[in-house]
Write a protein that holds these residues in place. Structure first.
Motif, PDB file in Angstrom:
ATOM      1  N   LYS A  57      12.032  -1.255  -1.326  1.00 42.25           N
ATOM      2  CA  LYS A  57      12.900   0.104  -1.155  1.00 42.25           C
ATOM      3  C   LYS A  57      13.883   0.113  -2.497  1.00 42.25           C
ATOM      4  O   LYS A  57      13.785   1.215  -3.072  1.00 42.25           O
ATOM      5  CB  LYS A  57      13.894   0.186   0.075  1.00 42.25           C
ATOM      6  CG  LYS A  57      13.186   0.270   1.124  1.00 42.25           C
ATOM      7  CD  LYS A  57      14.406   0.847   2.203  1.00 42.25           C
ATOM      8  CE  LYS A  57      13.754   1.497   3.535  1.00 42.25           C
ATOM      9  NZ  LYS A  57      14.603   2.091   4.351  1.00 42.25           N
TER      10      LYS A  57
ATOM     11  N   LYS B  93       2.449   4.671  -6.966  1.00 44.54           N
ATOM     12  CA  LYS B  93       3.108   3.927  -5.998  1.00 44.54           C
ATOM     13  C   LYS B  93       3.769   2.926  -6.517  1.00 44.54           C
ATOM     14  O   LYS B  93       3.432   2.305  -7.519  1.00 44.54           O
ATOM     15  CB  LYS B  93       2.004   3.465  -5.059  1.00 44.54           C
ATOM     16  CG  LYS B  93       1.340   4.630  -4.186  1.00 44.54           C
ATOM     17  CD  LYS B  93       0.325   4.131  -3.291  1.00 44.54           C
ATOM     18  CE  LYS B  93      -0.556   5.043  -2.833  1.00 44.54           C
ATOM     19  NZ  LYS B  93      -1.679   4.675  -1.927  1.00 44.54           N
TER      20      LYS B  93
ATOM     21  N   GLY C  65      11.269   7.726   2.822  1.00 45.48           N
ATOM     22  CA  GLY C  65      11.449   8.967   3.712  1.00 45.48           C
ATOM     23  C   GLY C  65      10.670  10.211   3.109  1.00 45.48           C
ATOM     24  O   GLY C  65       9.800  10.128   2.318  1.00 45.48           O
ATOM     25  N   ARG C  66      10.888  11.164   3.840  1.00 42.28           N
ATOM     26  CA  ARG C  66      10.343  12.494   3.444  1.00 42.28           C
ATOM     27  C   ARG C  66      10.335  12.763   1.981  1.00 42.28           C
ATOM     28  O   ARG C  66      11.562  12.449   1.491  1.00 42.28           O
ATOM     29  CB  ARG C  66      11.029  13.676   3.976  1.00 42.28           C
ATOM     30  CG  ARG C  66       9.839  14.627   4.452  1.00 42.28           C
ATOM     31  CD  ARG C  66      10.370  15.894   5.237  1.00 42.28           C
ATOM     32  NE  ARG C  66      10.735  17.045   4.245  1.00 42.28           N
ATOM     33  CZ  ARG C  66      11.813  17.756   4.211  1.00 42.28           C
ATOM     34  NH1 ARG C  66      12.572  17.575   5.151  1.00 42.28           N
ATOM     35  NH2 ARG C  66      11.928  18.748   3.449  1.00 42.28           N
ATOM     36  N   SER C  67       9.402  13.323   1.305  1.00 42.26           N
ATOM     37  CA  SER C  67       9.539  13.671  -0.095  1.00 42.26           C
ATOM     38  C   SER C  67      10.568  14.022  -0.779  1.00 42.26           C
ATOM     39  O   SER C  67      11.357  15.046  -0.539  1.00 42.26           O
ATOM     40  CB  SER C  67       8.449  14.520  -0.656  1.00 42.26           C
ATOM     41  OG  SER C  67       8.499  14.642  -1.980  1.00 42.26           O
TER      42      SER C  67
ATOM     43  N   LYS D 166       0.743  -1.284   0.079  1.00 40.08           N
ATOM     44  CA  LYS D 166       0.145  -0.043  -0.063  1.00 40.08           C
ATOM     45  C   LYS D 166       0.845   1.049  -0.093  1.00 40.08           C
ATOM     46  O   LYS D 166       0.408   2.282  -0.242  1.00 40.08           O
ATOM     47  CB  LYS D 166      -0.973  -0.015   1.323  1.00 40.08           C
ATOM     48  CG  LYS D 166      -1.987  -1.170   1.397  1.00 40.08           C
ATOM     49  CD  LYS D 166      -3.186  -0.818   0.483  1.00 40.08           C
ATOM     50  CE  LYS D 166      -4.205  -1.885   0.842  1.00 40.08           C
ATOM     51  NZ  LYS D 166      -3.979  -3.198  -0.129  1.00 40.08           N
ATOM     52  N   GLU D 167       2.040   1.103   0.369  1.00 41.95           N
ATOM     53  CA  GLU D 167       2.960   2.464   0.704  1.00 41.95           C
ATOM     54  C   GLU D 167       3.223   3.301  -0.614  1.00 41.95           C
ATOM     55  O   GLU D 167       3.259   2.704  -1.726  1.00 41.95           O
ATOM     56  CB  GLU D 167       4.458   1.967   1.205  1.00 41.95           C
ATOM     57  CG  GLU D 167       4.159   1.041   2.424  1.00 41.95           C
ATOM     58  CD  GLU D 167       4.196  -0.400   2.171  1.00 41.95           C
ATOM     59  OE1 GLU D 167       4.980  -0.948   2.976  1.00 41.95           O
ATOM     60  OE2 GLU D 167       3.829  -0.757   1.240  1.00 41.95           O
ATOM     61  N   SER D 168       3.434   4.642  -0.466  1.00 37.52           N
ATOM     62  CA  SER D 168       3.793   5.278  -1.572  1.00 37.52           C
ATOM     63  C   SER D 168       5.178   5.586  -1.648  1.00 37.52           C
ATOM     64  O   SER D 168       6.070   4.962  -0.691  1.00 37.52           O
ATOM     65  CB  SER D 168       3.265   6.632  -1.655  1.00 37.52           C
ATOM     66  OG  SER D 168       3.810   7.275  -0.445  1.00 37.52           O
ATOM     67  N   THR D 169       5.854   5.987  -2.849  1.00 35.30           N
ATOM     68  CA  THR D 169       7.342   5.992  -2.690  1.00 35.30           C
ATOM     69  C   THR D 169       7.774   6.807  -1.688  1.00 35.30           C
ATOM     70  O   THR D 169       8.944   6.510  -1.083  1.00 35.30           O
ATOM     71  CB  THR D 169       7.672   6.793  -4.397  1.00 35.30           C
ATOM     72  OG1 THR D 169       7.108   6.210  -5.240  1.00 35.30           O
ATOM     73  CG2 THR D 169       9.193   6.516  -4.516  1.00 35.30           C
ATOM     74  N   ASP D 170       7.231   7.975  -1.447  1.00 35.92           N
ATOM     75  CA  ASP D 170       7.729   8.885  -0.476  1.00 35.92           C
ATOM     76  C   ASP D 170       7.673   8.122   0.993  1.00 35.92           C
ATOM     77  O   ASP D 170       8.494   8.291   1.663  1.00 35.92           O
ATOM     78  CB  ASP D 170       6.666  10.174  -0.227  1.00 35.92           C
ATOM     79  CG  ASP D 170       6.745  10.959  -1.589  1.00 35.92           C
ATOM     80  OD1 ASP D 170       7.621  10.659  -2.316  1.00 35.92           O
ATOM     81  OD2 ASP D 170       6.018  11.800  -1.532  1.00 35.92           O
ATOM     82  N   GLU D 171       6.608   7.469   1.417  1.00 36.10           N
ATOM     83  CA  GLU D 171       6.660   6.638   2.868  1.00 36.10           C
ATOM     84  C   GLU D 171       7.851   5.637   2.781  1.00 36.10           C
ATOM     85  O   GLU D 171       8.305   5.588   3.851  1.00 36.10           O
ATOM     86  CB  GLU D 171       5.318   5.909   2.881  1.00 36.10           C
ATOM     87  CG  GLU D 171       4.223   6.917   3.227  1.00 36.10           C
ATOM     88  CD  GLU D 171       2.772   6.143   2.614  1.00 36.10           C
ATOM     89  OE1 GLU D 171       1.885   6.697   3.185  1.00 36.10           O
ATOM     90  OE2 GLU D 171       2.746   4.845   2.757  1.00 36.10           O
ATOM     91  N   ILE D 172       7.979   5.191   1.531  1.00 35.52           N
ATOM     92  CA  ILE D 172       9.310   4.194   1.704  1.00 35.52           C
ATOM     93  C   ILE D 172      10.534   4.830   1.709  1.00 35.52           C
ATOM     94  O   ILE D 172      11.537   4.126   2.470  1.00 35.52           O
ATOM     95  CB  ILE D 172       9.005   3.344   0.348  1.00 35.52           C
ATOM     96  CG1 ILE D 172       7.600   2.510   0.312  1.00 35.52           C
ATOM     97  CG2 ILE D 172      10.332   2.355   0.262  1.00 35.52           C
ATOM     98  CD1 ILE D 172       7.568   1.705  -0.924  1.00 35.52           C
TER      99      ILE D 172
END
Length: 881
Positions: free
Chosen positions: A374, A672, A246-248, A238-244
């Motif tokens: 990641k 994502k 770290g911060r955008s 479910k995670e988005s690239t940013d969540e994986i």
């Protein structure tokens, strides 16, 4: 009763246990409905058996009827069969521990004879069938050839001989675990053979029949299957690239974007676009800087070497000093017409030499070997940054066919093609700006040859070109330096300067006074109807390329307009934007033209010419518009009236490449990893199917060919839907894994039987046939038994396994040893003790009295390590006893 005596069904390769034990072809079984229920008490067993007996007697049914008793795992049955004046009882003994005297033929014969209790003194001879089964588990000299991939070697772009863009293949363990050799004596008579606890005549090498079966490892781990399965798991994250990550990482530092005035001044400064030399280090620097800002250097999921290797593989043009043209090498691909190449149409994936396909394989590999999710997120982020870099610096994306998006491919591939279209247009505009600062190029085309548009490739061919009788069009620049502002003006201002006086339905005379603009070249022999001037083909705008989601959006908007007259009119206006643009270009190129002139060029079928005889009697051609063009309030007529003579370069753009490119880049950045995996899964399945086909062609297994065809037809049905169900996708992956295991089994058997080492062609063919039968049939007969070619190999396999188990020197060394005494000490039996002994004893005797009819009696015995079973069928005469 014929079945009890018949020898054709003695040791069936695959059958119900009762068939094996009694040789029957048809029977009825009564068994407890629930698995947990069991008929355990003796009284209940007897009750069942007597009920069976009464039922058979009442109905006259001649089919044997069995009742299952005791626990299911024991497979215990009692039964009966009745015929006119005869009855056969089926009885069974099942023991865990085998009494010593019954491990050999002589003891079993004693049981059989005492059970028959035949009153005749010289007993008729008992016919015997024996099968001994030997199991080979230790393949001494054949280690499993598949090496697990060496992950450390990947830095150089290879994994144990596996490069990026190539899929791994094969099983990690031996997919064949055991070989069972059954040696059979199908027809012996009592007294011919001796087999007791002291001595046995049963030597497997002397057995007249050999048959072999192989036991396959349960679900062997297969590399290709694991690869695709792991990638499929990403679809569920479910995670988005940013969540994986770290911060955008797409954000700049706060102070850089804090001051909005700074941003505005940046926009207005006339800075030239810097075009850096394109190299891997340039491509990587942007994302790396940003990642370092937010995290430590070590935390970066992909190390530099791996990342550079992948980026070079995806963008080979980055290695050269000057960027390539960006058109892919697909035109000279010899595969282009073949079935393999066109698989992407069926799977809705992407051509196998395209950037999208390569990206799918790289992500697949990174997911498996380099940091999983990641790593996938990191590579995707690098990819998106590279796309933006190419858009801003006018570098075409390699590995994509030029032209509008190919709707037969997956959406991601279409988006990348769309971005390439935008880069192409922007690049052409920027080049035009440089070349045409002083001179106006529009009217200087001598003809088709040497047009600046020619090198732009097939993207500039329009669907209607054939109809218009022209080879290709160069769309002129809409931003010739001094007229650049036309791009952004509104309708009213746009036409104040040019042609305003001719706009007021003011007839052809005023129009004829205009200076022709935006001519491409002269049309063959056609002349304008009113003033006889030659008809010129105008430079027109290309229609806007569309991806399938944009087309869907557009069709939804059009559908929502409804069926009212107003809605229909609005819909027609929206759909005729391209037509209007072409009319304006035509008017500008041909002052004094009329609608008929335009139709003759644009849609010749709507201008009907027929020969008529005028007053002077001459035959002349008279032309008129077709019926559909004469319908009142026709869209073409309306558009012609509103069209003003404006050359293409000064019209509002039909295709706003800047806006479309930004939309594509935004779309890519928003994906994502799960969305990405869903987009690219068809490419991965496509690649897996190609890999399986390639590996199968080396082995040539007919059953696998058939399965691959089924996989292709199944996949093409599933993948054509926008969101295929997970269960169906899992099925496809499972089928691919099964085929991989099948091919691995074939290789394993070929290695074990040494098909490659055969020098004689005939022997080699026999062995290959034997191996392919082993894969497809439950049991295979060895031609020539122990003396045949395959038989000798199997014998050798057993000998070597026995020597290894006894730590004895191999056969070759034995031959070299000196005395016969030494040899005897070191000799080991060729075969291990049999893992299973099966015997069938048959005879025909009168029972229960000497004057009864002679009836068949049969007893089957099987003896394994922890199992001993006797199954007897004893017939008696019910009329004379």
């Amino acid at each position: 009763m014929q079945d009890l005596l018949c020898m054709n069904n003695d040791f069936p390769p695959r059958a119900h246990c009762l068939v094996r034990w009694y040789g029957l072809r048809e029977f009825v079984v009564l068994a407890p409905a629930a698995n947990s229920d069991a008929v355990l008490s003796e009284s209940k067993c007897n009750l069942l058996l007597s009920s069976v007996s009464i039922a058979l007697g009442n109905t006259g049914c001649q089919v044997p009827l069995f009742a299952q008793i005791h626990h299911k795992w024991r497979r215990m049955y009692v039964g009966e069969c009745q015929g006119p004046g005869v009855r056969t009882d089926f009885e069974m003994v099942h023991l865990r521990k085998v009494p010593n005297q019954y491990t050999h033929l002589s003891g079993l014969l004693d049981i059989f004879k005492s059970k028959i209790g035949c009153p005749l003194t010289p007993l008729p001879a008992v016919s015997i069938a024996i099968r001994l089964t030997y199991v080979l588990q230790d393949w001494q000299q054949y280690f499993w050839p598949q090496q697990p991939p060496d992950i450390d070697a990947l830095v150089g772009g290879e994994v144990g001989g596996l490069e990026f863009g190539k899929l791994p293949f094969g099983a990690c363990e031996d997919p064949i675990s055991e070989l069972h050799l059954a040696t059979t004596w199908p027809h012996l008579t009592e007294g011919i053979i001796v087999d007791n606890d002291v001595y046995s005549d049963l030597d497997p090498l002397q057995a007249p029949h050999w048959s072999v079966r192989v036991r396959k490892a349960d679900n062997p781990q297969c590399l290709l299957g694991d690869f695709v399965t792991e990638f499929f798991k990403v679809c569920r994250r479910k995670e988005s690239t940013d969540e994986i990550l770290g911060r955008s990482t797409f954000e700049e530092e706060g102070r850089e974007i804090a001051d909005i005035t700074h941003a505005l001044s940046k926009l207005t400064e006339p800075a030239p676009v810097p075009i850096h030399k394109l190299s891997v280090s340039n491509m990587v620097h942007t994302a790396k800087k940003k990642i370092k800002k937010h995290r430590g250097v070590e935390e970066s999921p992909l190390n530099n070497d791996v990342l550079n290797t992948i980026l070079l593989f995806l963008f080979p043009d980055a290695a050269s000093e000057k960027p390539l043209d960006g058109t892919s090498s697909m035109d000279n691909n010899p595969l282009s017409e073949s079935e393999e190449y066109n698989l992407y149409n069926q799977f809705k994936s992407a051509p196998s030499d395209s950037l999208t396909y390569k990206l799918a394989l790289c992500l697949c590999m990174i997911n498996f070997y380099h940091g999983g999710l990641k790593g996938v997120a990191h590579l995707w982020q690098e990819f998106v940054l590279e796309m933006r870099f190419r858009w801003e610096n006018d570098f075409l994306i390699p590995g994509l066919a030029s032209g509008p998006p190919d709707l037969r491919c997956c959406l991601l591939h279409q988006k990348l093609q769309m971005l390439n279209c935008c880069i192409e247009r922007k690049k052409a505009r920027d080049e035009k700006r440089k070349t045409s600062i002083s001179d106006n190029v529009t009217n200087t085309y001598p003809g088709d040859a040497g047009r600046p548009g020619d090198q732009l490739g097939p993207d500039n061919l329009k669907d209607m070109d054939k109809e218009k009788g022209e080879v290709g069009k160069s769309w002129d620049s809409w931003s010739d330096s001094e007229e650049e502002f036309f791009e952004c003006l509104s309708d009213t201002e746009e036409f104040k300067g040019n042609g305003q006086e001719s706009g007021k339905k003011g007839g052809l005379k005023e129009m004829a006074n205009l200076k022709p603009e935006g001519r491409l070249n002269q049309h063959g022999k056609l002349t304008l109807l009113h003033n006889g001037e030659p008809l010129y083909i105008p430079v027109t705008q290309e229609p806007a390329p569309m991806t399938e989601d944009l087309l869907e959006e557009q069709s939804e908007v059009l559908a929502k307009l409804g069926t009212s007259a107003e809605g229909a009119h609005l819909r027609a206006r929206m759909q005729s934007a391209c037509l209007l643009s072409d009319m304006e270009s035509f008017k500008a190129a041909n002052p004094g033209c009329c609608l008929e002139d335009f139709v003759r060029w644009y849609s010749p079928r709507d201008y009907i010419e027929e020969e008529v005889i005028d007053e002077k009697g001459n035959t002349v051609l008279k032309g008129e518009l077709s019926a559909r063009m004469k319908i009142p309030s026709n869209m073409w007529v309306e558009a012609w009236e509103t069209a003003k003579p404006v050359p293409a370069r000064r019209q509002r753009r039909l295709f706003d490449d800047t806006r479309e490119a930004e939309k594509v880049l935004h779309y890519l950045a928003m994906q994502k990893p799960a969305d990405l995996a869903r987009h690219l899964l068809p490419c991965v399945i496509h690649a897996a199917v190609l890999k399986v086909k390639e590996e199968e062609s080396l082995e040539n297994i007919s059953s696998v060919k058939k399965i691959i065809k089924q996989i292709i037809s199944h996949s093409s049905k599933v993948l054509h839907f926008p969101n295929p169900e997970d269960k169906k996708l899992e099925e496809i992956i499972h089928q691919i894994t099964n085929v991989e295991a099948l091919i691995a089994r074939a290789r394993s058997l070929k290695a074990k039987f040494g098909t490659e080492k055969c020098e004689q062609e005939e022997e080699k063919e026999d062995l290959e046939r034997f191996v392919s039968c082993l894969l497809e049939q439950p049991e295979v007969l060895v031609v020539g038994a122990g003396r045949g070619h395959a038989g000798r190999i199997i014998h050798k396999l057993f000998v070597n396994a026995q020597r290894a188990a006894a730590m004895a020197p191999p056969e070759e060394e034995l031959k070299r040893m000196g005395s016969a005494e030494e040899r005897r000490q070191n000799s080991v039996s060729d075969f291990p003790p049999p893992a299973g002994r099966e015997l069938i004893l048959r005879t025909t005797v009168p029972r229960p009295a000497p004057y009864s009819r002679a009836l068949p009696q049969r007893m089957y015995s099987v003896l394994t390590k922890e199992d001993f079973r006797l199954a007897g069928a004893f017939s008696s005469d019910t009329s004379f006893f």
